[in-house]
Design an enzyme around this catalytic site. Structure first.
Site, PDB file in Angstrom:
ATOM      1  N   GLY A 182       4.437  28.767 -41.846  1.00  0.00           N
ATOM      2  CA  GLY A 182       5.680  28.024 -41.746  1.00  0.00           C
ATOM      3  C   GLY A 182       6.845  28.922 -41.356  1.00  0.00           C
ATOM      4  CB  SER A 183      10.462  28.489 -41.883  1.00  0.00           C
ATOM      5  OG  SER A 183      10.550  27.278 -41.149  1.00  0.00           O
TER       6      SER A 183
END
Length: 482
Positions: free
Chosen positions: A219-220
């Protein structure tokens, strides 16, 4: 000296030299070949029943060999606090090859290393059992227990804590876990029964250490890699203003890439890079990755360790950054989705390199190896893996990561003791409501000492976000020396 005595002396010397040469060949030149021979039953029994060396944490044994009272083998492998260390130690069994550190450090633990040659010779002439070496780990026992207790029993979680200056692993905890003594039994039948019982635990494999082998979508948190590529290119600065559309249509595609719906990115159609990092907006990073190109993104990821194995000394799983990407796939890769994967250890390496002024240190679990006489056979020294970025870029990213905690997605990690630099991440899993929930960071932000990474797999968003950042804060407050 008469001829008879002279001849006797010459023959005696020749026999001694021949015997010494034969022993040297057997003990040194072909020992590995003989030990590995599957027909060498004697060696099998000697190894499985030998007083294998201990594995210790803070000087306390977490794996040791004790006298066996009801077995054909003289010694039995025993694990202390097994659930706490199962993924790290692995297991030593009569039925299967060793795993984990039992495998990685087997030469020392079994007494087969070159540095233990004299010990083997002494044991052979005295008839005593050859004792293996002691392997002392870098782990902090109290911190390891703290990290393990933080992870709920019903979750698939990993926590890694490292010293950013040396690469020493201070904690590496995960759940689900199991009792390694179940697989150290000295009956093949019992081993198979116990193994089936262990493998029935959902989400668990006895051959798998989640922090080093579970490569999942980051993810981020992967935006830290994007930031290095962006700032190193010279085309971006922390105060650069970038477009921030709430969604973009990807090239050669009708699909949309959107900002995270639970954030506040939609409040600004354009914003400074530092604000975009703090709020973890997706579209500007996707656009930047497509502008920089696949080669730049892949080179940056690989500078951190993607697409390669690492021995710490257990062999890690490979974190993947794909190649031959379309622009649409590259955009998704930039936000830690598509086919990008990372182990918790890999994301910890990213935070550690930033914290260490751009220099990535090799993670390491073993502090030293000592012989039976406590003589140090090996002292592991810190090792630099790569200069990933300039110190100026590392400082800029540190400041932006501090903003994540001050007024961004990581506010739950705020500490009244020191500033924490962190990056959160949420990776969607297909069409499910489950996500991978991440945070990686370090402290103190102005003089980094330790990096912490917390990752939960297949967890609902609310539960994941309630666990990750508070746990990062608590661990850093416990380990940082003020």
């Amino acid at each position: 000296m008469n001829n008879a005595i002279r001849h006797t002396w010459v023959v005696s010397v020749a026999l001694f030299v021949t015997l010494f040469a034969a022993l040297s060949i057997i003990q040194v030149a072909v020992t590995d070949e003989l030990n590995a021979n599957p027909n060498n039953v004697r060696q099998l029994y000697e190894d499985r029943g030998a007083p294998r060396g201990t594995i210790t944490v803070d000087g306390r044994s977490i794996a040791e060999s004790v006298r066996s009272e009801s077995s054909a083998f003289d010694y039995q492998r025993v694990y202390n606090e097994p659930e706490l260390y199962s993924g790290i130690t692995g297991f030593y069994s009569i039925a299967e090859p060793p795993t984990g550190l039992e495998s990685a450090m087997n030469e020392y633990l079994a007494g087969h290393s070159d540095s233990q040659f004299l010990d083997r010779m002494t044991a052979m002439f005295t008839g005593q059992s050859m004792e293996g070496a002691q392997v002392e780990l870098t782990l902090d026992g109290e911190l390891q227990q703290m990290a393990y207790d933080m992870i709920p029993d019903d979750q698939r979680g990993s926590i890694v804590v490292t010293d950013v200056r040396t690469g020493e692993v201070k904690a590496m905890a995960s759940k689900p876990s199991y009792d390694t003594n179940l697989l150290a039994v000295q009956s093949t039948e019992q081993f198979n029964e116990n193994k089936a019982q262990v493998e029935d635990i959902e989400g668990l494999s006895p051959y798998f250490n989640r922090p080093t082998n579970s490569a999942i979508a980051p993810g981020s948190t992967f935006k830290l890699v994007d930031l290095v590529a962006m700032l190193e290119s010279g085309d971006y600065e922390p105060d650069s203003t970038l477009d921030n559309p709430n969604s973009i249509t990807l090239p050669q595609s009708s699909s949309q890439l959107q900002n995270f719906s639970r954030g506040i990115c939609e409040q600004r159609s354009e914003a400074e890079l530092s604000w975009l990092v703090a709020q973890s907006c997706n579209t500007p990073f996707a656009e930047a990755a497509m502008d920089l190109g696949e080669d730049t993104m892949q080179e940056t990821a690989e500078a951190f360790g993607w697409n390669s194995e690492l021995d710490i000394p257990v062999t890690t799983g490979v974190s993947r950054f794909p190649d031959d990407l379309t622009d649409a796939s590259l955009a998704h890769s930039a936000i830690g989705q598509f086919d990008v994967t990372a182990t918790p250890l890999q994301m910890n390496m990213v935070a550690s390199a930033i914290a260490n002024g751009g220099t990535l240190m090799k993670p390491n679990l073993v502090e030293s190896v000592s012989g039976t006489d406590l003589q140090v056979l090996e002292q592991v020294e810190p090792e630099e893996l790569n200069d990933v970025m300039s110190s100026d870029v590392a400082d800029d990213i540190t400041e932006m990561m501090t903003g994540v905690v001050e007024d961004g997605t990581g506010v739950r990690a705020q500490s009244d003791q020191f500033d924490i630099a962190a990056k959160t991440g949420t990776a969607e899993i297909g069409d499910t409501d489950m996500v991978n929930s991440w945070v990686t960071g370090f402290a103190p932000a102005d003089d980094p000492q330790y990096a912490v990474t917390v990752a939960y797999e297949r967890i609902d968003y609310e539960t994941g976000s309630s666990l990750t950042t508070p746990q990062l804060k608590e661990l850093l407050e416990a380990v940082v020396e003020e």
